[in-house]
Design an enzyme around this catalytic site. Sequence first.
Site, PDB file in Angstrom:
ATOM      1  N   GLU A 105       0.770  -1.282  -0.077  1.00 10.03           N
ATOM      2  CA  GLU A 105       0.162  -0.133  -0.141  1.00 10.03           C
ATOM      3  C   GLU A 105       0.749   1.192  -0.019  1.00 10.03           C
ATOM      4  O   GLU A 105       0.505   2.358  -0.516  1.00 10.03           O
ATOM      5  CB  GLU A 105      -1.083   0.030   1.156  1.00 10.03           C
ATOM      6  CG  GLU A 105      -1.969  -1.012   1.135  1.00 10.03           C
ATOM      7  CD  GLU A 105      -1.492  -2.309   1.915  1.00 10.03           C
ATOM      8  OE1 GLU A 105      -0.453  -2.680   1.876  1.00 10.03           O
ATOM      9  OE2 GLU A 105      -2.502  -2.978   2.064  1.00 10.03           O
ATOM     10  N   PHE A 125     -10.733  -6.953  14.912  1.00  7.41           N
ATOM     11  CA  PHE A 125      -9.824  -7.300  14.101  1.00  7.41           C
ATOM     12  C   PHE A 125      -9.534  -6.324  12.880  1.00  7.41           C
ATOM     13  O   PHE A 125     -10.514  -5.710  12.267  1.00  7.41           O
ATOM     14  CB  PHE A 125      -9.996  -8.626  13.434  1.00  7.41           C
ATOM     15  CG  PHE A 125      -9.178  -9.051  12.287  1.00  7.41           C
ATOM     16  CD1 PHE A 125      -7.901  -9.560  12.710  1.00  7.41           C
ATOM     17  CD2 PHE A 125      -9.431  -9.366  11.145  1.00  7.41           C
ATOM     18  CE1 PHE A 125      -6.910 -10.007  11.744  1.00  7.41           C
ATOM     19  CE2 PHE A 125      -8.877  -9.928  10.120  1.00  7.41           C
ATOM     20  CZ  PHE A 125      -7.222 -10.124  10.565  1.00  7.41           C
ATOM     21  N   GLN A 126      -8.386  -6.069  12.714  1.00 12.71           N
ATOM     22  CA  GLN A 126      -7.851  -4.988  11.564  1.00 12.71           C
ATOM     23  C   GLN A 126      -8.734  -3.772  11.885  1.00 12.71           C
ATOM     24  O   GLN A 126      -8.840  -2.840  10.906  1.00 12.71           O
ATOM     25  CB  GLN A 126      -8.402  -5.555  10.359  1.00 12.71           C
ATOM     26  CG  GLN A 126      -7.156  -6.708   9.863  1.00 12.71           C
ATOM     27  CD  GLN A 126      -6.962  -7.243   8.342  1.00 12.71           C
ATOM     28  OE1 GLN A 126      -8.146  -6.692   7.568  1.00 12.71           O
ATOM     29  NE2 GLN A 126      -5.978  -7.457   7.927  1.00 12.71           N
ATOM     30  N   LYS A 158     -17.431  -0.742   7.164  1.00 15.98           N
ATOM     31  CA  LYS A 158     -17.865  -1.776   5.999  1.00 15.98           C
ATOM     32  C   LYS A 158     -19.238  -1.841   6.044  1.00 15.98           C
ATOM     33  O   LYS A 158     -19.999  -2.138   5.146  1.00 15.98           O
ATOM     34  CB  LYS A 158     -17.390  -3.183   6.754  1.00 15.98           C
ATOM     35  CG  LYS A 158     -17.598  -4.355   5.827  1.00 15.98           C
ATOM     36  CD  LYS A 158     -16.827  -5.582   6.273  1.00 15.98           C
ATOM     37  CE  LYS A 158     -17.089  -6.772   5.255  1.00 15.98           C
ATOM     38  NZ  LYS A 158     -16.494  -7.854   5.794  1.00 15.98           N
ATOM     39  N   MET A 202      24.247   9.032   0.889  1.00 13.09           N
ATOM     40  CA  MET A 202      24.164  10.587   1.486  1.00 13.09           C
ATOM     41  C   MET A 202      24.616  10.388   3.064  1.00 13.09           C
ATOM     42  O   MET A 202      25.170  11.303   3.484  1.00 13.09           O
ATOM     43  CB  MET A 202      23.015  11.057   1.345  1.00 13.09           C
ATOM     44  CG  MET A 202      22.740  12.596   1.622  1.00 13.09           C
ATOM     45  SD  MET A 202      23.711  13.697   0.699  1.00 13.09           S
ATOM     46  CE  MET A 202      22.707  14.167  -0.682  1.00 13.09           C
TER      47      MET A 202
END
Lengths: 594, 193
Positions: free
Chosen positions: A80, A142-143, A192, A501
Amino acid sequence: MNSTPTAPFKAHSFNGRPAPEGVPQEPKGPRMSGAEIFVRSLEAEGVEVVFGHPGGAVIKIYDEMARLKPRFEHVLVRHEQAGTHAAEGYAKATGKVGTVLVTSGPGATNTVTGIADAFMDSAPLVVFTGQVPTALIGGDAFQETDIIGITRSITKHSFQVRRAADLAPTIKAAYHIARTGRPGPVVVDLPKDMLAEEAVFEYPETVTLRGYRVPEEPLPEKIRQAARMIRASERPLLYVGGGTVNGNASGLLTALARKARIPVATTLHGLGAFPENDPLSLGMLGMHGTWYANMAVQHCDLIIAVGARFDDRVTGKLEAWAPHARVIHIEIDPSCVSKNVYADCAVMGDVRRVLEALLPRVEPGDTGAWLARIEAWKARCPLTFAQDGKLRPQYVIRRLSRRAGGNAVVTTDVGQHQMWTAQFFTFVRPRSHITSGGLGTMGFGFPAALGAAMGLRGAGVTVVSINGDGGFLMNAQELRVAARRRLPIKIAVMNNGYLGMVRQWQELFHEERYSHTGLADTNPDFVKLAEAFGCVGLRAATPGEADEVIEAAWRVRDRPVLMEFIVPEEEMVFPMVPSGAATDDMILRRFSEE
Amino acid sequence: MPATERKLTQQQILRMKANGETVLHDAPETPRRHVISVRLENHVGALNRVVNLFSARNFNLESVTVGVTEDPEVSCLTIVTSGTRRRVKQVLRLLDRLLDTLSVEDLAPDRLVERELCLLRIGYTKGNRAELMDVADIFRARVIDVTPETMTFEVTGPTAKVNAFVGMMRPHGILEVARSGRVAMRRALVYGD
């Protein structure tokens, strides 16, 4: 008040305001699920590409996408974070809003770096995140994650949509907010159960946000004052930032500089806003800018800042910056004015509108003596690198620049190669340079190239992605996504076996203790890596090989090509203003060479 | 959290001199207290955005009060912060940039009406009861709860008055104090304007 914001819509009203009397209260249109409203709204908004990754909380949206075959394309990214960077690359290359769709919990938190990057670099993005059903929010489901809370300080605004009836107006508002004013990322959280709820779909034509102030017309007296200051100046300098590109004002800026004969120094994000092959161009200013651009800053009597924010990488030690200059600041975001450097004349408004008003008021300037002084500085200390038969990264960038001509969009990652690209690639068009400037996100460059290539298909533009060996591996998994879509991205990996760097700072300021910056032991075989993902892999270790590899890469038309360039580890980016030093106190070369 | 105050930059000093202003070299701008009144969308999360801005941008936040206004869709926030003029100006602009804020105003000290509410519980004996009531009378405080050992006062007024009341009560053994923070409004009319 609790911590979960809802969309600011009450029934049939926007932002809490009741609908005017006499207007039909019930919107007309077909009834459908929230998930279908989502898909239809994106179509109505004219979205072309969605960078996404499915999961439980957004499964209904993906189901509707399979059923409805929407007009937009879904790019399944493999992480993602990369999806968010790709959306930013898409947005910066096309000037449109980038769209991301992810699930709840880890899907949402993986977008955080990309959102922060877009916020720092003012990129228009709408990030849709799944969320657990409203009844479960706050219960450690959950999640579940409070993504609105997590992203509060790195978004322009955010919404949680709790009713399907609010979804279409919220999506309309999100795109409007992301696109207008100073662009930025907007998060829209989608529980949802809301996606399953049915409502009437009607995509609104207009947006009313009473707390949202888009810039007003510039004040005529400020335009007159700015024009007066420009006329009175003997040694003016244009300091041009990314706001000029975002505001589509590059053409006007170029006209202004040429009409009034004012030299132009750009920031990292301003590269391309003014053609670098014009004699008035000084290239980039600041920490790794050209010596002559920084000398011009220190000796000018007027700074005209256009869509720039006086970042510390530009100014160095504030007290010593531009000591003789008065400042005109043309800026869309009032909170950037007089934040770091006091503006004698602040012209607030859309950069394009300001320059349109200013252009007829400036006169061809008598800056000949000033330009001659700058030419002498340019001749005295140009950008150089060692020509000793070794493959120097600057040489590679010069060759890539020559091969691509003016017809490329270049994305870079973060580090030495980013600065060498800024210095040695010749940018002549706006939106031809895309990089992570404000946040400095390693792993940004390649997925941004993927997004840019998706947005520029059929435009006849070559997308080039220049990376280091450190950052490239942070999002290398997207190679397969680019290969599957046959995007002919030219990927350069400058492999010096170090986090270059950081190594440079360790050498200069930490007595050469190269603590954990060596990568040679943990680097993969980049050529095989490319091949494993279905791309072409090429390697060069000498200037001659580099020329051949670049030619071979440009012959490949149907898949990405990864060009690995083996470059010396000790190469450093010069000139350099050490952190916190005055801009004219530059290190021009390695101490041992002085 | 104390915000770091930046001194005048070299350029500012040069400019101010060029404009004929007298500049004490290196003199930092003196920070002072500011009362900011914000009208805000009255929906959940809006207050969080404002409070979050202060910590994210490293600004000092002394007190915040919030309540609904004459319009039920709008709430009013009174924020007390301290800082230099320049720093507070930056706060105002950042607040203004939020989508949930409808208006932002820095209330000048001589142009505002402000009140704070304080509840104060104190233990008393026969010996000091009369003295406590005297002090309460001077400050127009009211007793709103009483038991054989304790009294609870309510006092309203400008912060300085509330401070003074708490100071007078302290020697007598305060048990508990709860203060509302300031609530402020611009004055409708200033005499002498």
